[in-house]
Design a protein around this motif. Structure first.
Motif, PDB file in Angstrom:
ATOM      1  N   ARG A  80      28.950  48.344 -65.877  1.00 26.24           N
ATOM      2  CA  ARG A  80      29.472  47.723 -64.523  1.00 26.24           C
ATOM      3  C   ARG A  80      28.704  46.331 -64.309  1.00 26.24           C
ATOM      4  O   ARG A  80      29.577  45.253 -63.737  1.00 26.24           O
ATOM      5  N   ALA A  81      27.429  46.443 -64.343  1.00 24.27           N
ATOM      6  CA  ALA A  81      26.932  45.184 -64.238  1.00 24.27           C
ATOM      7  C   ALA A  81      27.260  43.997 -64.998  1.00 24.27           C
ATOM      8  O   ALA A  81      27.620  42.768 -64.427  1.00 24.27           O
ATOM      9  N   LEU A  82      27.555  44.256 -66.369  1.00 24.55           N
ATOM     10  CA  LEU A  82      28.267  43.274 -67.041  1.00 24.55           C
ATOM     11  C   LEU A  82      29.649  42.789 -66.635  1.00 24.55           C
ATOM     12  O   LEU A  82      29.927  41.530 -66.594  1.00 24.55           O
ATOM     13  N   ALA A  83      30.534  43.942 -66.308  1.00 26.21           N
ATOM     14  CA  ALA A  83      31.682  43.542 -65.771  1.00 26.21           C
ATOM     15  C   ALA A  83      31.757  42.824 -64.361  1.00 26.21           C
ATOM     16  O   ALA A  83      32.773  41.732 -64.211  1.00 26.21           O
ATOM     17  N   ALA A  84      30.876  42.867 -63.482  1.00 25.06           N
ATOM     18  CA  ALA A  84      30.634  42.338 -62.349  1.00 25.06           C
ATOM     19  C   ALA A  84      30.795  40.615 -62.573  1.00 25.06           C
ATOM     20  O   ALA A  84      31.023  39.979 -61.705  1.00 25.06           O
ATOM     21  N   ARG A  91      43.751  45.332 -70.150  1.00 23.99           N
ATOM     22  CA  ARG A  91      44.651  46.230 -69.870  1.00 23.99           C
ATOM     23  C   ARG A  91      44.936  46.971 -71.283  1.00 23.99           C
ATOM     24  O   ARG A  91      45.102  46.131 -72.211  1.00 23.99           O
ATOM     25  N   PHE A  92      44.890  48.071 -71.276  1.00 19.54           N
ATOM     26  CA  PHE A  92      45.158  48.971 -72.300  1.00 19.54           C
ATOM     27  C   PHE A  92      46.199  49.884 -72.212  1.00 19.54           C
ATOM     28  O   PHE A  92      46.261  50.796 -71.309  1.00 19.54           O
ATOM     29  N   ARG A  93      47.207  49.804 -73.088  1.00 18.49           N
ATOM     30  CA  ARG A  93      48.385  50.591 -73.105  1.00 18.49           C
ATOM     31  C   ARG A  93      48.391  51.630 -73.980  1.00 18.49           C
ATOM     32  O   ARG A  93      48.564  51.621 -75.149  1.00 18.49           O
ATOM     33  N   LEU A 108      39.614  62.103 -70.045  1.00 21.94           N
ATOM     34  CA  LEU A 108      39.632  60.895 -71.039  1.00 21.94           C
ATOM     35  C   LEU A 108      39.896  59.713 -69.932  1.00 21.94           C
ATOM     36  O   LEU A 108      39.100  58.794 -70.225  1.00 21.94           O
ATOM     37  N   LEU A 109      40.821  59.829 -68.967  1.00 25.50           N
ATOM     38  CA  LEU A 109      40.723  58.705 -67.736  1.00 25.50           C
ATOM     39  C   LEU A 109      39.576  58.523 -67.221  1.00 25.50           C
ATOM     40  O   LEU A 109      39.208  57.272 -66.961  1.00 25.50           O
ATOM     41  N   ALA A 110      38.810  59.581 -66.890  1.00 29.42           N
ATOM     42  CA  ALA A 110      37.505  59.393 -66.390  1.00 29.42           C
ATOM     43  C   ALA A 110      36.443  58.626 -67.081  1.00 29.42           C
ATOM     44  O   ALA A 110      35.859  57.795 -66.638  1.00 29.42           O
ATOM     45  N   ARG A 111      36.568  58.757 -68.322  1.00 28.87           N
ATOM     46  CA  ARG A 111      35.558  58.424 -69.397  1.00 28.87           C
ATOM     47  C   ARG A 111      35.945  56.818 -69.558  1.00 28.87           C
ATOM     48  O   ARG A 111      35.256  55.935 -69.596  1.00 28.87           O
ATOM     49  N   LEU A 112      37.101  56.527 -69.585  1.00 26.94           N
ATOM     50  CA  LEU A 112      37.726  55.088 -69.882  1.00 26.94           C
ATOM     51  C   LEU A 112      37.322  54.168 -68.283  1.00 26.94           C
ATOM     52  O   LEU A 112      36.795  53.262 -68.669  1.00 26.94           O
ATOM     53  N   LYS A 113      37.477  55.065 -67.287  1.00 27.32           N
ATOM     54  CA  LYS A 113      36.941  54.214 -66.118  1.00 27.32           C
ATOM     55  C   LYS A 113      35.601  53.993 -66.135  1.00 27.32           C
ATOM     56  O   LYS A 113      35.159  52.881 -65.686  1.00 27.32           O
ATOM     57  N   SER A 114      34.761  55.000 -66.594  1.00 22.12           N
ATOM     58  CA  SER A 114      33.253  54.787 -66.324  1.00 22.12           C
ATOM     59  C   SER A 114      32.792  53.773 -67.442  1.00 22.12           C
ATOM     60  O   SER A 114      31.844  53.102 -67.380  1.00 22.12           O
ATOM     61  N   LEU A 115      33.609  53.753 -68.631  1.00 19.01           N
ATOM     62  CA  LEU A 115      33.150  52.861 -69.799  1.00 19.01           C
ATOM     63  C   LEU A 115      33.554  51.419 -69.435  1.00 19.01           C
ATOM     64  O   LEU A 115      32.582  50.682 -69.744  1.00 19.01           O
ATOM     65  N   ASP A 116      34.389  51.125 -68.861  1.00 16.33           N
ATOM     66  CA  ASP A 116      34.836  49.506 -68.400  1.00 16.33           C
ATOM     67  C   ASP A 116      35.409  49.474 -67.081  1.00 16.33           C
ATOM     68  O   ASP A 116      36.759  49.917 -66.989  1.00 16.33           O
ATOM     69  N   ALA A 271      35.779  56.163 -77.052  1.00 17.71           N
ATOM     70  CA  ALA A 271      35.554  57.058 -76.095  1.00 17.71           C
ATOM     71  C   ALA A 271      36.839  58.122 -76.074  1.00 17.71           C
ATOM     72  O   ALA A 271      36.634  59.273 -75.585  1.00 17.71           O
ATOM     73  N   ILE A 272      37.984  57.583 -76.454  1.00 21.12           N
ATOM     74  CA  ILE A 272      39.276  58.747 -76.465  1.00 21.12           C
ATOM     75  C   ILE A 272      38.768  59.899 -77.585  1.00 21.12           C
ATOM     76  O   ILE A 272      38.786  61.127 -77.286  1.00 21.12           O
TER      77      ILE A 272
END
Length: 292
Positions: A80-84, A91-93, A108-116, A271-272
């Motif tokens: 999150r610090a880097l993303a800020a 976008r990941f489809r 899975l969706l929670a992990r992807l959210k925390s990842l990026d 992560a998936i």
């Protein structure tokens, strides 16, 4: 206590997720020796043994179990610090076959959210053949489907075991055709189930056809028996193959297809893989109905 190193914590989390130094090294694009060194450095800084390793098993120690959740939070905060600073949205489809959608998906969706935090996840749920075609045409970045989708490549996320399921209230009378609920005719599992029943000389009649959710409802209502993934069986469904003398259904695999190789996408794919691996370890339950 000195500051924690991000890559050392990342190595620990990957080892915990995959239960293997070798697989963790592959996932991190590193070597087994380098991963071992990072873990040792982390354990020395914490003054705690995090991983118990034997020739046949890699598992978390009691301290490792305690540290795993904070370690994930630590990595998420780092991202999150880097993303800020970059504020670059990605976008990941992701296509998920309808017959694969299960209890892993929220995790899975929670992990992807925390990842990026800057990742926009676009999930498309459809027939596996439609999704594979979209993937091959470049409309999807990745697809999760079963190994009966016609492709022979991809990364295996775990086994897909099947059984004959019904409600405990389901009644089958000797001499009558077995009442079957199934997915539409394009479903490979239906084709396999029909072939097995015919091969065993078991008379049957199809009384219900629908998607996964509809079949679950039909089984819960006691309408029929269905060839169904053990992973998706609900608490009010029981496995009846022994009770009704039904033939075993061959297992398949759940497979992840992706052709992207950039570093950020590889991290998303790892992560998936980790989420599906965790779910397999935590949900090995057997559901059975004793023979009458």
């Amino acid at each position: 206590m000195s500051a924690l190193e991000v890559e050392a914590v990342r190595a620990f989390v990957m080892i915990a997720d995959l239960q293997s130094f070798t697989r963790a090294a592959v996932a991190l694009g590193s070597t087994q020796g380098a991963v071992s060194v990072k873990l040792k450095r982390l354990e020395e800084r914490l003054g705690k043994k995090l991983i118990e390793r034997t020739p046949r098993q890699v598992r978390l120690s009691a301290q490792g179990e305690t540290f795993l959740a904070p370690a994930r939070e630590f990595l998420a905060a780092h991202e999150r610090a880097l993303a800020a600073l970059s504020a670059e949205r990605r976008r990941f489809r992701l296509g998920i076959a309808a017959h694969v959608m299960g209890p892993e998906v929220p995790a899975l969706l929670a992990r992807l959210k925390s990842l990026d935090p800057c990742l926009t996840v676009e999930v498309i749920v459809d027939n596996s053949r439609v999704l594979i075609e979209s993937f091959e045409n470049g409309a999807l970045d990745a697809v999760i489907a079963r190994s009966d989708d016609g492709r022979r490549d991809g990364e295996v996320l775990g086994p897909e075991h099947f059984g004959w399921f019904a409600s405990p209230s389901f009644k089958h009378h000797a001499g009558e055709p077995l009442r079957i609920a199934s997915h539409p005719s394009v479903c490979t599992v239906r084709e396999v189930a029909v072939h097995l029943l015919n091969g065993a000389g078991i008379p049957w009649v199809e009384v219900f056809v629908g998607g996964t959710t509809a079949v679950i409802a039909a089984l819960s209502a006691g309408l029929a028996v269905a060839a169904f993934p053990c992973r998706l069986a609900t608490a009010d469904m029981v496995e009846v193959s022994e009770a009704l003398n039904l033939p075993p259904i061959p297992s398949q695999s759940i497979v992840l297809h992706s052709s992207l190789t950039d570093a950020r996408t590889r991290e998303t794919l790892r992560a998936i893989t980790a989420v599906f691996s965790e779910h397999r370890r935590n949900s090995n339950r057997q559901i059975s109905l004793p023979a009458a």
